[in-house]
Every structure is written in C-alpha cells, then in structure tokens.
Design a protein around this motif. Structure first.
Motif, PDB file in Angstrom:
ATOM      1  N   VAL A   1       0.844  -1.197   0.000  1.00  0.00           N
ATOM      2  CA  VAL A   1       0.000   0.000   0.000  1.00  0.00           C
ATOM      3  C   VAL A   1       0.882   1.251   0.000  1.00  0.00           C
ATOM      4  O   VAL A   1       0.630   2.204  -0.740  1.00  0.00           O
ATOM      5  CB  VAL A   1      -0.967  -0.003   1.207  1.00  0.00           C
ATOM      6  N   TYR A   2       1.912   1.223   0.814  1.00  0.00           N
ATOM      7  CA  TYR A   2       2.821   2.365   0.871  1.00  0.00           C
ATOM      8  C   TYR A   2       3.426   2.634  -0.515  1.00  0.00           C
ATOM      9  O   TYR A   2       3.424   3.761  -1.001  1.00  0.00           O
ATOM     10  CB  TYR A   2       3.925   2.119   1.903  1.00  0.00           C
ATOM     11  N   GLY A   3       3.926   1.592  -1.167  1.00  0.00           N
ATOM     12  CA  GLY A   3       4.519   1.748  -2.492  1.00  0.00           C
ATOM     13  C   GLY A   3       3.506   2.216  -3.522  1.00  0.00           C
ATOM     14  O   GLY A   3       3.799   3.079  -4.355  1.00  0.00           O
ATOM     15  N   TRP A   4       2.295   1.658  -3.461  1.00  0.00           N
ATOM     16  CA  TRP A   4       1.242   2.026  -4.405  1.00  0.00           C
ATOM     17  C   TRP A   4       0.859   3.493  -4.236  1.00  0.00           C
ATOM     18  O   TRP A   4       0.685   4.225  -5.209  1.00  0.00           O
ATOM     19  CB  TRP A   4       0.031   1.121  -4.178  1.00  0.00           C
ATOM     20  N   MET A   5       0.774   3.927  -2.982  1.00  0.00           N
ATOM     21  CA  MET A   5       0.374   5.314  -2.732  1.00  0.00           C
ATOM     22  C   MET A   5       1.513   6.295  -2.981  1.00  0.00           C
ATOM     23  O   MET A   5       1.261   7.479  -3.194  1.00  0.00           O
ATOM     24  CB  MET A   5      -0.197   5.460  -1.333  1.00  0.00           C
ATOM     25  N   GLU A   6       2.735   5.825  -2.974  1.00  0.00           N
ATOM     26  CA  GLU A   6       3.844   6.673  -3.407  1.00  0.00           C
ATOM     27  C   GLU A   6       3.680   6.987  -4.892  1.00  0.00           C
ATOM     28  O   GLU A   6       3.948   8.089  -5.332  1.00  0.00           O
ATOM     29  CB  GLU A   6       5.184   5.960  -3.182  1.00  0.00           C
TER      30      GLU A   6
ATOM     31  N   ARG B   1      -2.757  10.645  -4.778  1.00  0.00           N
ATOM     32  CA  ARG B   1      -4.081  11.273  -4.625  1.00  0.00           C
ATOM     33  C   ARG B   1      -5.214  10.260  -4.556  1.00  0.00           C
ATOM     34  O   ARG B   1      -6.365  10.631  -4.330  1.00  0.00           O
ATOM     35  CB  ARG B   1      -4.331  12.259  -5.753  1.00  0.00           C
ATOM     36  N   ARG B   2      -4.913   9.010  -4.765  1.00  0.00           N
ATOM     37  CA  ARG B   2      -5.950   7.985  -4.727  1.00  0.00           C
ATOM     38  C   ARG B   2      -6.241   7.570  -3.291  1.00  0.00           C
ATOM     39  O   ARG B   2      -5.393   7.708  -2.416  1.00  0.00           O
ATOM     40  CB  ARG B   2      -5.516   6.768  -5.541  1.00  0.00           C
ATOM     41  N   LYS B   3      -7.453   7.070  -3.095  1.00  0.00           N
ATOM     42  CA  LYS B   3      -7.871   6.585  -1.781  1.00  0.00           C
ATOM     43  C   LYS B   3      -8.181   5.099  -1.886  1.00  0.00           C
ATOM     44  O   LYS B   3      -8.700   4.640  -2.901  1.00  0.00           O
ATOM     45  CB  LYS B   3      -9.110   7.338  -1.299  1.00  0.00           C
TER      46      LYS B   3
ATOM     47  N   GLN C   1       3.432   4.369  13.248  1.00  0.00           N
ATOM     48  CA  GLN C   1       4.079   4.507  11.944  1.00  0.00           C
ATOM     49  C   GLN C   1       3.071   4.864  10.857  1.00  0.00           C
ATOM     50  O   GLN C   1       3.331   5.716  10.017  1.00  0.00           O
ATOM     51  CB  GLN C   1       4.761   3.194  11.566  1.00  0.00           C
ATOM     52  N   LEU C   2       1.929   4.190  10.851  1.00  0.00           N
ATOM     53  CA  LEU C   2       0.931   4.400   9.804  1.00  0.00           C
ATOM     54  C   LEU C   2       0.389   5.822   9.805  1.00  0.00           C
ATOM     55  O   LEU C   2       0.207   6.427   8.754  1.00  0.00           O
ATOM     56  CB  LEU C   2      -0.219   3.404   9.964  1.00  0.00           C
ATOM     57  N   ASN C   3       0.133   6.360  10.981  1.00  0.00           N
ATOM     58  CA  ASN C   3      -0.473   7.678  11.097  1.00  0.00           C
ATOM     59  C   ASN C   3       0.444   8.800  10.610  1.00  0.00           C
ATOM     60  O   ASN C   3      -0.017   9.867  10.249  1.00  0.00           O
ATOM     61  CB  ASN C   3      -0.900   7.933  12.549  1.00  0.00           C
ATOM     62  N   LYS C   4       1.725   8.534  10.580  1.00  0.00           N
ATOM     63  CA  LYS C   4       2.665   9.539  10.071  1.00  0.00           C
ATOM     64  C   LYS C   4       2.549   9.703   8.557  1.00  0.00           C
ATOM     65  O   LYS C   4       2.810  10.774   8.029  1.00  0.00           O
ATOM     66  CB  LYS C   4       4.094   9.145  10.429  1.00  0.00           C
ATOM     67  N   VAL C   5       2.166   8.638   7.876  1.00  0.00           N
ATOM     68  CA  VAL C   5       2.160   8.627   6.417  1.00  0.00           C
ATOM     69  C   VAL C   5       0.747   8.675   5.838  1.00  0.00           C
ATOM     70  O   VAL C   5       0.516   9.271   4.797  1.00  0.00           O
ATOM     71  CB  VAL C   5       2.894   7.363   5.899  1.00  0.00           C
ATOM     72  N   PHE C   6      -0.205   8.045   6.536  1.00  0.00           N
ATOM     73  CA  PHE C   6      -1.556   7.894   6.007  1.00  0.00           C
ATOM     74  C   PHE C   6      -2.594   8.571   6.892  1.00  0.00           C
ATOM     75  O   PHE C   6      -2.462   8.589   8.111  1.00  0.00           O
ATOM     76  CB  PHE C   6      -1.941   6.409   5.916  1.00  0.00           C
ATOM     77  N   LEU C   7      -3.618   9.082   6.249  1.00  0.00           N
ATOM     78  CA  LEU C   7      -4.822   9.493   6.946  1.00  0.00           C
ATOM     79  C   LEU C   7      -5.751   8.292   6.869  1.00  0.00           C
ATOM     80  O   LEU C   7      -6.097   7.838   5.775  1.00  0.00           O
ATOM     81  CB  LEU C   7      -5.469  10.705   6.274  1.00  0.00           C
ATOM     82  N   ILE C   8      -6.119   7.756   8.011  1.00  0.00           N
ATOM     83  CA  ILE C   8      -6.956   6.560   8.063  1.00  0.00           C
ATOM     84  C   ILE C   8      -8.296   6.938   8.681  1.00  0.00           C
ATOM     85  O   ILE C   8      -8.344   7.584   9.727  1.00  0.00           O
ATOM     86  CB  ILE C   8      -6.283   5.443   8.886  1.00  0.00           C
TER      87      ILE C   8
ATOM     88  N   TYR D   1     -12.474   0.537   6.027  1.00  0.00           N
ATOM     89  CA  TYR D   1     -11.501   1.591   6.301  1.00  0.00           C
ATOM     90  C   TYR D   1     -11.146   2.309   5.011  1.00  0.00           C
ATOM     91  O   TYR D   1     -11.128   1.710   3.936  1.00  0.00           O
ATOM     92  CB  TYR D   1     -10.240   0.992   6.940  1.00  0.00           C
ATOM     93  N   VAL D   2     -10.859   3.602   5.149  1.00  0.00           N
ATOM     94  CA  VAL D   2     -10.441   4.428   4.019  1.00  0.00           C
ATOM     95  C   VAL D   2      -9.046   4.939   4.348  1.00  0.00           C
ATOM     96  O   VAL D   2      -8.808   5.468   5.435  1.00  0.00           O
ATOM     97  CB  VAL D   2     -11.392   5.631   3.801  1.00  0.00           C
ATOM     98  N   VAL D   3      -8.130   4.771   3.392  1.00  0.00           N
ATOM     99  CA  VAL D   3      -6.745   5.188   3.600  1.00  0.00           C
ATOM    100  C   VAL D   3      -6.338   6.107   2.462  1.00  0.00           C
ATOM    101  O   VAL D   3      -6.627   5.824   1.300  1.00  0.00           O
ATOM    102  CB  VAL D   3      -5.802   3.958   3.629  1.00  0.00           C
ATOM    103  N   GLN D   4      -5.685   7.189   2.808  1.00  0.00           N
ATOM    104  CA  GLN D   4      -5.107   8.073   1.800  1.00  0.00           C
ATOM    105  C   GLN D   4      -3.765   8.567   2.304  1.00  0.00           C
ATOM    106  O   GLN D   4      -3.506   8.588   3.505  1.00  0.00           O
ATOM    107  CB  GLN D   4      -6.031   9.224   1.448  1.00  0.00           C
ATOM    108  N   ARG D   5      -2.930   8.926   1.382  1.00  0.00           N
ATOM    109  CA  ARG D   5      -1.588   9.418   1.714  1.00  0.00           C
ATOM    110  C   ARG D   5      -1.709  10.828   2.251  1.00  0.00           C
ATOM    111  O   ARG D   5      -2.418  11.664   1.692  1.00  0.00           O
ATOM    112  CB  ARG D   5      -0.744   9.418   0.436  1.00  0.00           C
ATOM    113  N   ARG D   6      -1.014  11.087   3.328  1.00  0.00           N
ATOM    114  CA  ARG D   6      -0.960  12.457   3.839  1.00  0.00           C
ATOM    115  C   ARG D   6      -0.072  13.284   2.917  1.00  0.00           C
ATOM    116  O   ARG D   6       0.932  12.777   2.421  1.00  0.00           O
ATOM    117  CB  ARG D   6      -0.363  12.490   5.247  1.00  0.00           C
TER     118      ARG D   6
END
Length: 161
Positions: free
Chosen positions: A79-84, A88-90, A114-121, A146-151
């Motif tokens: 997910v981290y790599g995909w959102m890099e 802008r995708r969720k 760790q997740l909260n630093k990179v993603f808005l969940i 759950y909805v995840v987006q990159r901060r």
C-alpha cells in the motif's frame, strides 16, 4: 517499515496487482493484492487473496500459515509503495467477515504510530437510518470498512488517539 515483512514483492506493470509468497507450516502460498477502481472516482478497493493456480484468487479462505502479522505488514508495504506512485488515490478495504475486519483494526492499532505519520486513516460505518458515514479513525470503534489516503508531504501527522 519496522515490522517483519516479506521482502520479495512483485508488482504488475500498471501497479494494480502485487504478489508475494507466504511461507510456513502449510507450505508456500502465493498471496495476491489487487487494487480495483470503484464507482466513485479516485477510490480503489484493496483485495487480498490466495492464488489458486487456476487463474483465480480465493478471497475467502484462511491460509493459517503462522505468518499473519508478516502478511499484513507486507500488504501495508505494498500500500505504501502504491500510494507513493498514486498519492491522490484513496483505498477502501474491509474483511469478508466481521472478525477479519476486526483483525484489520487490530493491525492498524499495532502499527498506528508509523501508519499515522504517512496515512490518513478513516473508518466507514452506517448510522441507524442506513446512511454511510466516514469518520476519523478510532482504535476502539468497530467499522464496516476503512479508508486510507496518503498524507500530503507538508502535513504533520496528528498524534495517535
């Protein structure tokens, strides 16, 4: 990512499918992660299943290979790599059972710092009138999904709740 995970993750050319091999007492099992566009523009469903070798994925079975946390950490890494690549995708994800969705909440809680630093969940739930609501993540609340987006890079992460 500081949690143990599988290092050999392969992705398709379009970055919509990833796969890695789970190893354990049940043998080697290929896990596949798929990102599928949803009806609402910019939203993608995250699905994970076991490759059955006959051109299909099994999204329901439980492999029970003794590596659950390692598998979940590997999915988070994908997910981290995909959102890099697509910042802008969720992503929306949920388990196919209430217990599996609860497992995802436990995994989010375990990696929250760790997740909260990179993603808005955020979490999705239904009001008694049937209306779907997206709310800030609460580690004690059961959500339907759950909805995840990159901060944004400039945004500072909020402290864990």
């Amino acid at each position: 990512m500081q949690f143990p995970h599988y290092n050999e993750i392969q992705n398709s050319k379009d970055w919509m499918t990833f796969r890695f091999e789970s190893t354990g007492p049940k043998g080697n099992v290929w896990k596949v992660i798929q990102f599928t566009p949803m009806q609402k523009r910019g939203y993608y469903n995250l699905g994970m299943g076991d490759w059955q070798g006959d051109e299909r994925l099994d999204f329901v079975s439980t492999t029970d290979n003794g590596d659950r946390d390692k598998v979940l950490a590997t999915v988070a890494l994908a997910v981290y790599g995909w959102m890099e690549r697509f910042p802008r995708r969720k992503i929306i994800f949920q388990g196919n059972t209430a217990s599996r969705t609860r497992l995802y909440r436990m995994a989010i809680n375990k990696g929250w710092e760790q997740l909260n630093k990179v993603f808005l969940i955020q979490g999705l739930y239904y009001k008694p009138d049937g209306k779907m609501v997206i709310a800030d993540y609460d580690p004690h609340k059961d959500f339907e999904a759950y909805v995840v987006q990159r901060r944004p890079v400039t945004e500072f992460a909020n402290p864990p709740p």
